[in-house]
Design a protein around this motif. Sequence first.
Motif, PDB file in Angstrom:
ATOM      1  N   GLU A 124       0.825  -1.208   0.000  1.00  0.00           N
ATOM      2  CA  GLU A 124       0.000   0.000   0.000  1.00  0.00           C
ATOM      3  C   GLU A 124       0.864   1.266   0.000  1.00  0.00           C
ATOM      4  O   GLU A 124       0.553   2.242  -0.682  1.00  0.00           O
ATOM      5  CB  GLU A 124      -0.942  -0.007   1.196  1.00  0.00           C
TER       6      GLU A 124
ATOM      7  N   LEU B 224       2.210   1.722  -3.480  1.00  0.00           N
ATOM      8  CA  LEU B 224       1.246   2.036  -4.535  1.00  0.00           C
ATOM      9  C   LEU B 224       1.281   3.505  -4.940  1.00  0.00           C
ATOM     10  O   LEU B 224       1.019   3.841  -6.103  1.00  0.00           O
ATOM     11  CB  LEU B 224      -0.175   1.652  -4.085  1.00  0.00           C
ATOM     12  N   VAL B 225       1.608   4.406  -4.000  1.00  0.00           N
ATOM     13  CA  VAL B 225       1.642   5.830  -4.331  1.00  0.00           C
ATOM     14  C   VAL B 225       3.064   6.382  -4.388  1.00  0.00           C
ATOM     15  O   VAL B 225       3.243   7.583  -4.594  1.00  0.00           O
ATOM     16  CB  VAL B 225       0.803   6.653  -3.336  1.00  0.00           C
TER      17      VAL B 225
ATOM     18  N   ARG C  69       5.050   2.533  -7.674  1.00  0.00           N
ATOM     19  CA  ARG C  69       3.932   1.698  -8.119  1.00  0.00           C
ATOM     20  C   ARG C  69       4.372   0.449  -8.858  1.00  0.00           C
ATOM     21  O   ARG C  69       3.744  -0.605  -8.737  1.00  0.00           O
ATOM     22  CB  ARG C  69       2.954   2.514  -8.966  1.00  0.00           C
ATOM     23  N   ASP C  70       5.431   0.527  -9.615  1.00  0.00           N
ATOM     24  CA  ASP C  70       5.880  -0.671 -10.331  1.00  0.00           C
ATOM     25  C   ASP C  70       6.243  -1.775  -9.344  1.00  0.00           C
ATOM     26  O   ASP C  70       5.926  -2.941  -9.582  1.00  0.00           O
ATOM     27  CB  ASP C  70       7.072  -0.341 -11.227  1.00  0.00           C
TER      28      ASP C  70
ATOM     29  N   ALA D 137       4.956  -2.142  -6.366  1.00  0.00           N
ATOM     30  CA  ALA D 137       3.701  -2.613  -5.773  1.00  0.00           C
ATOM     31  C   ALA D 137       2.975  -3.569  -6.716  1.00  0.00           C
ATOM     32  O   ALA D 137       2.512  -4.642  -6.291  1.00  0.00           O
ATOM     33  CB  ALA D 137       2.812  -1.429  -5.430  1.00  0.00           C
ATOM     34  N   THR D 138       2.857  -3.210  -7.984  1.00  0.00           N
ATOM     35  CA  THR D 138       2.095  -4.048  -8.908  1.00  0.00           C
ATOM     36  C   THR D 138       2.823  -5.358  -9.202  1.00  0.00           C
ATOM     37  O   THR D 138       2.184  -6.415  -9.318  1.00  0.00           O
ATOM     38  CB  THR D 138       1.805  -3.299 -10.207  1.00  0.00           C
TER      39      THR D 138
ATOM     40  N   GLY E  52      -5.024  -1.706  -4.906  1.00  0.00           N
ATOM     41  CA  GLY E  52      -4.342  -1.886  -6.177  1.00  0.00           C
ATOM     42  C   GLY E  52      -5.291  -1.722  -7.358  1.00  0.00           C
ATOM     43  O   GLY E  52      -4.945  -1.104  -8.381  1.00  0.00           O
TER      44      GLY E  52
ATOM     45  N   TYR F  97      -6.125   2.012  -8.020  1.00  0.00           N
ATOM     46  CA  TYR F  97      -5.103   2.806  -8.696  1.00  0.00           C
ATOM     47  C   TYR F  97      -4.876   2.394 -10.142  1.00  0.00           C
ATOM     48  O   TYR F  97      -4.497   3.225 -10.973  1.00  0.00           O
ATOM     49  CB  TYR F  97      -3.779   2.725  -7.941  1.00  0.00           C
ATOM     50  N   THR F  98      -5.054   1.120 -10.447  1.00  0.00           N
ATOM     51  CA  THR F  98      -4.664   0.629 -11.772  1.00  0.00           C
ATOM     52  C   THR F  98      -5.831   0.196 -12.642  1.00  0.00           C
ATOM     53  O   THR F  98      -5.680   0.095 -13.861  1.00  0.00           O
ATOM     54  CB  THR F  98      -3.709  -0.573 -11.636  1.00  0.00           C
TER      55      THR F  98
ATOM     56  N   ASP G 216      -7.263   9.416  -3.035  1.00  0.00           N
ATOM     57  CA  ASP G 216      -6.066   8.676  -2.647  1.00  0.00           C
ATOM     58  C   ASP G 216      -6.395   7.844  -1.410  1.00  0.00           C
ATOM     59  O   ASP G 216      -7.119   8.308  -0.518  1.00  0.00           O
ATOM     60  CB  ASP G 216      -4.960   9.688  -2.343  1.00  0.00           C
TER      61      ASP G 216
END
Length: 537
Positions: free
Chosen positions: A180, A183-184, A187-188, A190-191, A240, A243-244, A496
């Motif tokens: 988490e 993610l902000v 992000r890469d 996190a994903t 996730g 955001y995506t 957010d």
Amino acid sequence: MDEFASETKVEWREWGPDAFDAAAETGRPVLLALTVPWSAECREMDRRTFGEPRIAANINDGFVPVRVDADRNPRVRERYTMGGFPSTVFLTPDGEVITGATFLGPDGFRGILDSVRESWDAQGAAAGSVPRQLQDEAPPAGDLRPRIEEHMVEQLLGAFDDEFGGWGSDVKFPLPRTVEFALVRARDQATRTLEAIRTHLLDTYDGGFFRYATERNWGNPRREKLLDENAALVRAFAHGYRYTGTEAYRDAAQRTVDYLTTTQWTGEAFAASQAGDDEYYRLEAADREDRTPPHVDETVFADRNGLAVDALLWVTAYTDDERARQYAQRARDAVCDTLVDGGEVAHYDGPASDTGLLLDQARLLQGLTTSWQVLGEPGPARAVADWTIEHRQQDSGAFRDGPDSGAGLCGRSLHPLDATVELADALVDLAALTGEERYHRTALDAVESFAGAAERMGVEVAGYAAVAARLQHPQRLTVGTEAGTDLHRAALRMADHETTVVPDPDGDGTARLLDGDAVVAEGATPAELEGALTGAE
């Protein structure tokens, strides 16, 4: 006593002052067995070691044997665990630690029994010591600075596994709060980590996430499924998806909601855990149909249900999942009706349950503040927060994990970082929802009580840096309507995830994003709000 104790031949006692009094009167050490219902190693040690008649006789004759379900007794767990389960710990009659180990087969156990006897005969009570984390009265305090967040981003970059995803180069834990945070900010990372977790830890047949992987490439997972870990991952995958827009993340969250609301549903709330059984989970889907699934511990714990309520409501916020909403409400109401008394939260419904544990207070409060944001239903959020502040915060600003009394070393202060982070996070939300600055001040004091150690923190406590950032730059998205309107639902999906969404049924029908007290974006319709928020970014 846990339900598996009868499988052994040891004459176990319950944890409490009577056991330590007996040790003092007879001049014998205490043998503490910390077990959990979901561990295959605990069951194996019960059968092979504690079930062996000669070993059991030696224990019964030379020690005061005490058995503790670590899930039901968090204060004992946090003070005495040897890093895993089972934990076998030898104590003086004052509760100090002589030595200990995790799993021990018969030969290894005989060896440690002999070693403890030698130490006890030679030194008596002087053979024991107090664990380091219980020797200091307060954690190292300091001031919150932007450097805390910067340091954690550096830690992410340094610890990330570019080949397999996740953080670290050995055992892989999913670390949902770290996901988490990333993610902000990364992000890469996190994903890629969410993809690894979804691919390797999600049980695609029975549902639910396994605990962690024992290999760097996420191979050979530990198969237990704990409610708190599954709930935290549901929330991470939901965020996730927010955001995506990746449907695979939404699917992973919703499939896990299905698992929690079936296999881990007790009829009133969520069960604590499902045991790991490697042989069962290696079977093909059709072959599982003819096998009995692993044991489910149906104990309803306040802390774990608080996390589940929180997670399911974020799924609801992002997807309009009606099933998630209904089960979150049912679990929230059951826990509040049976485990909350004037703001004091019981760990579970039983005569031996601890009450007022920091983790129970914090996680239930998080579920209640999320209920307020998503449904407009606060429940006893204020009462839980106020009781926690009054009874658990110390003059330093730090919070104790429980009361300052109890057998063994339970009366010694322990200031848990993870529980403090979760409490502070909930208090930041509560400050925004109520408009009461005192909750923000309390959260700030609690987080600053650890700030002196911030430069030594690694990625596993990224949640600390996240709440530190929220405290330094609090953002809230006020919605001048009741919960459930199109504008409110849009606000939940656009905000957010570190921003508090505040529904206001007495408002003027406009949503406003505030950074501190400054309005940085506003809109009276979902389209206007989207345009304003996009322009503000």
